[in-house]
Motif scaffolding. Structure first.
Motif, PDB file in Angstrom:
ATOM      1  N   LYS A 166       0.822  -1.208   0.000  1.00 36.88           N
ATOM      2  CA  LYS A 166       0.000   0.000   0.000  1.00 36.88           C
ATOM      3  C   LYS A 166       0.860   1.264   0.000  1.00 36.88           C
ATOM      4  O   LYS A 166       2.063   1.214   0.255  1.00 36.88           O
ATOM      5  N   GLU A 167       0.210   2.387  -0.244  1.00 36.39           N
ATOM      6  CA  GLU A 167       0.874   3.679  -0.158  1.00 36.39           C
ATOM      7  C   GLU A 167       0.926   4.130   1.312  1.00 36.39           C
ATOM      8  O   GLU A 167       0.249   3.563   2.178  1.00 36.39           O
ATOM      9  N   TYR A 168       1.720   5.159   1.571  1.00 34.12           N
ATOM     10  CA  TYR A 168       1.725   5.764   2.899  1.00 34.12           C
ATOM     11  C   TYR A 168       0.339   6.333   3.197  1.00 34.12           C
ATOM     12  O   TYR A 168      -0.299   6.938   2.337  1.00 34.12           O
ATOM     13  N   GLU A 169      -0.088   6.157   4.430  1.00 37.30           N
ATOM     14  CA  GLU A 169      -1.411   6.603   4.854  1.00 37.30           C
ATOM     15  C   GLU A 169      -1.295   7.389   6.155  1.00 37.30           C
ATOM     16  O   GLU A 169      -0.724   6.892   7.127  1.00 37.30           O
ATOM     17  N   PHE A 170      -1.841   8.585   6.141  1.00 37.13           N
ATOM     18  CA  PHE A 170      -1.887   9.390   7.366  1.00 37.13           C
ATOM     19  C   PHE A 170      -2.727   8.664   8.413  1.00 37.13           C
ATOM     20  O   PHE A 170      -3.775   8.088   8.097  1.00 37.13           O
ATOM     21  N   VAL A 171      -2.275   8.716   9.672  1.00 42.00           N
ATOM     22  CA  VAL A 171      -2.998   8.076  10.761  1.00 42.00           C
ATOM     23  C   VAL A 171      -3.519   9.117  11.757  1.00 42.00           C
ATOM     24  O   VAL A 171      -4.716   9.200  12.027  1.00 42.00           O
ATOM     25  N   ALA A 172      -2.604   9.908  12.312  1.00 45.65           N
ATOM     26  CA  ALA A 172      -3.006  10.873  13.344  1.00 45.65           C
ATOM     27  C   ALA A 172      -1.920  11.929  13.496  1.00 45.65           C
ATOM     28  O   ALA A 172      -0.760  11.679  13.175  1.00 45.65           O
ATOM     29  N   SER A 173      -2.315  13.088  13.988  1.00 41.97           N
ATOM     30  CA  SER A 173      -1.336  14.129  14.261  1.00 41.97           C
ATOM     31  C   SER A 173      -1.740  14.928  15.496  1.00 41.97           C
ATOM     32  O   SER A 173      -2.911  14.903  15.925  1.00 41.97           O
ATOM     33  N   ILE A 174      -0.751  15.636  16.038  1.00 42.59           N
ATOM     34  CA  ILE A 174      -0.971  16.428  17.245  1.00 42.59           C
ATOM     35  C   ILE A 174      -0.106  17.678  17.156  1.00 42.59           C
ATOM     36  O   ILE A 174       1.056  17.598  16.746  1.00 42.59           O
ATOM     37  N   ASP A 175      -0.658  18.827  17.523  1.00 46.97           N
ATOM     38  CA  ASP A 175       0.129  20.051  17.450  1.00 46.97           C
ATOM     39  C   ASP A 175       1.086  20.107  18.635  1.00 46.97           C
ATOM     40  O   ASP A 175       1.041  19.256  19.530  1.00 46.97           O
ATOM     41  N   TRP A 176       1.960  21.121  18.669  1.00 40.21           N
ATOM     42  CA  TRP A 176       3.037  21.130  19.652  1.00 40.21           C
ATOM     43  C   TRP A 176       2.523  21.259  21.075  1.00 40.21           C
ATOM     44  O   TRP A 176       3.162  20.780  22.008  1.00 40.21           O
ATOM     45  N   ARG A 177       1.339  21.857  21.249  1.00 40.69           N
ATOM     46  CA  ARG A 177       0.800  22.001  22.605  1.00 40.69           C
ATOM     47  C   ARG A 177      -0.094  20.834  23.005  1.00 40.69           C
ATOM     48  O   ARG A 177      -0.486  20.719  24.164  1.00 40.69           O
ATOM     49  N   GLY A 178      -0.424  19.992  22.033  1.00 40.36           N
ATOM     50  CA  GLY A 178      -1.328  18.894  22.323  1.00 40.36           C
ATOM     51  C   GLY A 178      -2.788  19.285  22.292  1.00 40.36           C
ATOM     52  O   GLY A 178      -3.644  18.524  22.729  1.00 40.36           O
TER      53      GLY A 178
END
Length: 123
Positions: free
Chosen positions: A43-55
């Motif tokens: 498969k291709e790369y798939e975004f899962v989750a992200s968080i900004d620097w402060r949470g």
């Protein structure tokens, strides 16, 4: 330069849980948005989750929403991904990386990738 290392992968049964960790061994990550991206077999790369620097700002792919939780501890230079109710389709190598832009979702919007940790969901 940020040197990231993921850990916590392994074999889990469907419905099971795993907690991935991502730690920076060099420069601190406290001022960076971070994300988790995965690549399943064939498969291709798939975004899962992200968080900004402060949470404060969290973003999830629809495929994991309600099952995965991203968090961070800036004092420990660490980002985590709690994965519950795992499914076979979650099988992939999971990478953490630094966002180039806020709310990054594509492969080229991340930099300084870790080597990845394998997650296999199978009975």
């Amino acid at each position: 330069q940020v040197d990231l290392v993921e850990s916590g992968g392994g074999l889990a049964q469907p419905g099971g849980s795993l907690r991935l960790s991502c730690v920076s061994s060099g420069r601190g990550i406290g001022h960076y948005g971070m994300g988790w991206v995965r690549r399943g077999p064939g498969k291709e790369y798939e975004f899962v989750a992200s968080i900004d620097w402060r949470g404060d700002t969290l973003d999830y792919a629809d495929s994991v929403k309600g099952r995965f939780t991203v968090s961070r501890d800036n004092a420990k230079n660490a980002v985590y991904l709690q994965m519950n109710n795992l499914k076979p389709e979650d099988t992939a190598v999971y990478y953490c990386a630094v966002q180039v832009i806020p709310l990054a979702r594509t492969e080229d919007e991340y930099q300084w990738w870790g080597p990845g940790t394998q997650v296999t969901v199978s009975s």
